[in-house]
Design a protein around this motif. Structure first.
Motif, PDB file in Angstrom:
ATOM      1  N   GLY A  66       0.818  -1.203   0.000  1.00  0.00           N
ATOM      2  CA  GLY A  66       0.000   0.000   0.000  1.00  0.00           C
ATOM      3  C   GLY A  66       0.848   1.247   0.000  1.00  0.00           C
ATOM      4  N   THR A  67       0.196   2.395  -0.111  1.00  0.00           N
ATOM      5  CA  THR A  67       0.875   3.687  -0.073  1.00  0.00           C
ATOM      6  C   THR A  67       0.555   4.361   1.251  1.00  0.00           C
ATOM      7  OG1 THR A  67       0.731   3.921  -2.475  1.00  0.00           O
ATOM      8  CG2 THR A  67       1.134   5.925  -1.200  1.00  0.00           C
ATOM      9  N   TYR A  68       1.593   4.762   1.962  1.00  0.00           N
ATOM     10  CA  TYR A  68       1.457   5.365   3.283  1.00  0.00           C
ATOM     11  C   TYR A  68       1.933   6.815   3.206  1.00  0.00           C
ATOM     12  CZ  TYR A  68       0.833   0.508   4.522  1.00  0.00           C
ATOM     13  OH  TYR A  68       0.369  -0.775   4.570  1.00  0.00           O
ATOM     14  N   ARG A  69       1.113   7.743   3.730  1.00  0.00           N
ATOM     15  CA  ARG A  69       1.393   9.167   3.600  1.00  0.00           C
ATOM     16  C   ARG A  69       1.712   9.776   4.962  1.00  0.00           C
ATOM     17  NH1 ARG A  69      -3.024  12.008   2.016  1.00  0.00           N
ATOM     18  NH2 ARG A  69      -1.913  13.484   0.703  1.00  0.00           N
ATOM     19  N   PHE A  70       2.594  10.781   4.934  1.00  0.00           N
ATOM     20  CA  PHE A  70       3.060  11.409   6.161  1.00  0.00           C
ATOM     21  C   PHE A  70       3.052  12.929   5.988  1.00  0.00           C
ATOM     22  CE2 PHE A  70       4.995   7.360   5.363  1.00  0.00           C
ATOM     23  CZ  PHE A  70       4.824   6.670   6.550  1.00  0.00           C
ATOM     24  N   GLY A  71       2.583  13.605   7.016  1.00  0.00           N
ATOM     25  CA  GLY A  71       2.554  15.062   6.995  1.00  0.00           C
ATOM     26  C   GLY A  71       3.575  15.629   7.964  1.00  0.00           C
ATOM     27  N   LEU A  72       4.182  16.742   7.567  1.00  0.00           N
ATOM     28  CA  LEU A  72       5.132  17.446   8.428  1.00  0.00           C
ATOM     29  C   LEU A  72       4.512  18.771   8.841  1.00  0.00           C
ATOM     30  CD1 LEU A  72       8.103  17.308   9.521  1.00  0.00           C
ATOM     31  CD2 LEU A  72       8.687  18.840   7.640  1.00  0.00           C
ATOM     32  N   TYR A  73       4.504  19.041  10.161  1.00  0.00           N
ATOM     33  CA  TYR A  73       3.869  20.246  10.693  1.00  0.00           C
ATOM     34  C   TYR A  73       4.896  21.038  11.497  1.00  0.00           C
ATOM     35  CZ  TYR A  73      -0.396  17.760   9.434  1.00  0.00           C
ATOM     36  OH  TYR A  73      -1.373  17.092   8.748  1.00  0.00           O
ATOM     37  N   ASP A  74       4.787  22.361  11.425  1.00  0.00           N
ATOM     38  CA  ASP A  74       5.730  23.202  12.163  1.00  0.00           C
ATOM     39  C   ASP A  74       5.120  23.781  13.431  1.00  0.00           C
ATOM     40  OD1 ASP A  74       4.012  24.994  11.051  1.00  0.00           O
ATOM     41  OD2 ASP A  74       5.522  26.136   9.953  1.00  0.00           O
ATOM     42  N   ASN A  75       3.899  23.331  13.797  1.00  0.00           N
ATOM     43  CA  ASN A  75       3.285  23.722  15.067  1.00  0.00           C
ATOM     44  C   ASN A  75       2.324  22.619  15.482  1.00  0.00           C
ATOM     45  OD1 ASN A  75       0.805  24.186  13.598  1.00  0.00           O
ATOM     46  ND2 ASN A  75       1.738  26.118  12.924  1.00  0.00           N
ATOM     47  N   THR A  76       1.732  22.781  16.610  1.00  0.00           N
ATOM     48  CA  THR A  76       0.895  21.711  17.148  1.00  0.00           C
ATOM     49  C   THR A  76      -0.589  21.873  16.841  1.00  0.00           C
ATOM     50  OG1 THR A  76       0.797  22.935  19.243  1.00  0.00           O
ATOM     51  CG2 THR A  76       2.490  21.224  19.040  1.00  0.00           C
ATOM     52  N   ASP A  77      -0.985  22.925  16.111  1.00  0.00           N
ATOM     53  CA  ASP A  77      -2.417  23.066  15.803  1.00  0.00           C
ATOM     54  C   ASP A  77      -2.834  22.183  14.626  1.00  0.00           C
ATOM     55  OD1 ASP A  77      -1.453  24.351  13.572  1.00  0.00           O
ATOM     56  OD2 ASP A  77      -2.112  26.344  14.190  1.00  0.00           O
ATOM     57  N   LEU A  78      -1.855  21.694  13.855  1.00  0.00           N
ATOM     58  CA  LEU A  78      -2.080  20.691  12.803  1.00  0.00           C
ATOM     59  C   LEU A  78      -3.084  21.127  11.748  1.00  0.00           C
ATOM     60  CD1 LEU A  78      -2.207  17.469  15.018  1.00  0.00           C
ATOM     61  CD2 LEU A  78      -0.220  18.610  14.045  1.00  0.00           C
ATOM     62  N   LYS A  79      -3.167  22.420  11.491  1.00  0.00           N
ATOM     63  CA  LYS A  79      -4.134  22.907  10.508  1.00  0.00           C
ATOM     64  C   LYS A  79      -3.659  22.687   9.070  1.00  0.00           C
ATOM     65  CE  LYS A  79      -6.334  26.433  13.411  1.00  0.00           C
ATOM     66  NZ  LYS A  79      -6.607  27.882  13.574  1.00  0.00           N
ATOM     67  N   LYS A  80      -2.369  22.864   8.850  1.00  0.00           N
ATOM     68  CA  LYS A  80      -1.863  22.779   7.482  1.00  0.00           C
ATOM     69  C   LYS A  80      -0.455  22.196   7.488  1.00  0.00           C
ATOM     70  CE  LYS A  80      -1.095  25.651   3.374  1.00  0.00           C
ATOM     71  NZ  LYS A  80      -1.125  27.019   2.836  1.00  0.00           N
TER      72      LYS A  80
END
Length: 465
Positions: A318-332
């Motif tokens: 399968g394809t597994y996706r990962f997001g990188l965030y620069d704060n903890t509000d996780l909006k974008k």
């Protein structure tokens, strides 16, 4: 793309359907087209995307599209020639990365665009070589893209030019994830070499120079009396240290600026021209190296645990996706990367977030089937329609998803599904024996109960008599 046209026949007042019919229509279109024009040792490439100005599905962050262009191993891309324009000929803002002959261009997903650039074919004059180039959307197979090919590429060196008595080697250093960012502080060493018995050796210690890229990301060797270079001479170029925050490029490169003597190449030059590991320049204007460095970035390693004992660690396709965030509000998310596993994969894989602030702390989250970051590591979540708990650990084995540039986060998907032992093993045999014993015990108990009931009935009948 397929559409279905439906037609319904109704009565005069539209209250009743009398009959219906449908017809399938297939719309054929190409979202990528590519062409090429040869000019001597160079090839001008043109890529046209999104011919119908559609709003295409995004394959990156910020609703952008990533176009991948894989250049053949014998092509040398001139990064300064890359242009991205709209239908009016206006320059379009696009993020361009380049590494290992792979060009990636992040473009708007709803515009028809034209991308042009020039590449030089690393081949000897008169030599026939195959040149290929393939463009496709990132996340899709290259077989679904557009490939251009020249089966018998060749060129004549009669038009080559040398503008000075001595050649000057220019080296340009750029950020691999953003080629418009030139890098200061890369240290290069250039050494004169000779070809001896099919081996390239360094010669003359006084013909070795070191220098550092300036604020324009450039060095020019041969521009002073202390650095005099010659035609028809092999030079070895190595990177001694990388700019701050970047990974050092350990590639060894050999380059020479060739020149005819009395209308022809010497036997020694012809021997050098036969080698694929020497970059051959027919013009002093092309006697340059345009090189990139990757930022250290944040590495994502992907693991699996498929049983309670932790013995089964084979990746799940399968394809597994990962997001990188620069704060903890996780909006974008700052960026999104993916890792793909196939049925034959046995080991962990990794991806990297790049182009990061060197001194900033980031947070890595795997994304669920709804594209949401997985924050709660205690409850099961759905990833590729399967249930997992997700664990985050840093390079020291600590349970955290926080990381800075140069660090690693390992993401493990743990399955809580109860899986019986494999068929044919001792474990399954024990299960079968245990099951048979339970059935046998149940039969014995039932038999004894029936016997007792039967004796009780007989005893009652005697009393009545």
């Amino acid at each position: 793309m397929k559409f279905t046209n439906n037609v319904i026949l109704q009565n005069a007042d539209g209250t009743k359907n009398i009959d219906s019919a449908h017809s399938n229509v297939t719309l054929s279109m190409k979202n990528i087209t590519k062409s090429q024009v040869q000019h001597g040792q160079k090839i001008n490439y043109t890529i046209e995307t999104n011919s119908l100005n559609q709003d295409l599905p995004s394959n990156g962050a910020d609703n952008k599209l990533k176009l991948v262009d894989e250049l053949g191993s014998n092509l040398i891309l001139d990064l300064d020639t890359i242009k991205v324009e709209d239908t009016q000929g206006q320059q379009v803002d696009a993020r361009i990365s380049y590494e290992n002959n792979k060009l990636e261009i992040e473009i708007p997903k709803d515009k028809k665009l034209k991308i042009t650039y020039t590449a030089t074919v690393n081949a000897a004059p008169g030599e026939k070589v195959i040149v290929t180039n393939t463009a496709y959307w990132k996340g899709y197979s290259s077989s679904n893209g557009e490939t251009v090919k020249i089966e018998n590429f060749t060129y004549d060196a009669s038009g080559s030019t040398q503008s000075s008595n001595k050649p000057q080697l220019k080296i340009i250093k750029r950020d691999a994830s953003n080629i418009n960012l030139r890098l200061q502080g890369a240290v290069f060493k250039v050494a004169k070499c000779e070809l001896n018995n099919d081996k390239i050796d360094e010669v003359q210690s006084d013909k070795t120079w070191s220098a550092t890229t300036n604020d324009q990301g450039e060095i020019t060797f041969g521009s002073s009396a202390q650095w005099v270079l010659d035609y028809n001479t092999i030079y070895k170029v190595t990177e001694e240290s990388a700019p701050n925050g970047y990974i050092k490029d350990d590639t060894v490169r050999y380059i020479m600026c060739i020149k005819k003597e009395n209308g022809k190449y010497s036997e020694y030059v012809n021997q050098c021209l036969k080698r694929n590991d020497i970059i051959k320049c027919n013009s002093t204007a092309d006697f340059k190296l345009d090189l990139t460095n990757q930022k250290k970035g944040i590495v994502i390693k992907k693991n699996f645990i498929n049983d309670a004992a932790g013995n089964s660690k084979k990746p799940v396709s399968g394809t597994y996706r990962f997001g990188l965030y620069d704060n903890t509000d996780l909006k974008k998310p700052v960026d999104i990367v993916s890792i793909e596993f196939g049925p034959s994969d046995q080991e962990e894989k990794e991806a990297k977030f790049v182009n990061l602030d060197i001194n900033k702390t980031y947070y890595v989250y795997e994304l669920d089937d709804k594209g949401k970051p997985i924050v709660d590591t205690s409850n099961e979540v759905t990833i590729n329609k399967l249930q997992y708990t997700v664990e985050y650990k840093n390079g020291e084995g600590e349970s955290t998803n926080a990381a800075t540039n140069g660090q690693t986060v390992t993401v493990t998907n743990r399955s809580r599904t109860k899986i019986l032992p494999s068929t044919g093993g001792y474990g399954s045999l024990l299960y079968r024996i245990s099951g048979a014993m339970l059935v046998l015990a149940s039969l014995i108990v039932l038999t004894n109960i029936n016997k007792k009931n039967h004796l009780s009935d007989k005893s009652k009948n005697r009393r009545k008599k």
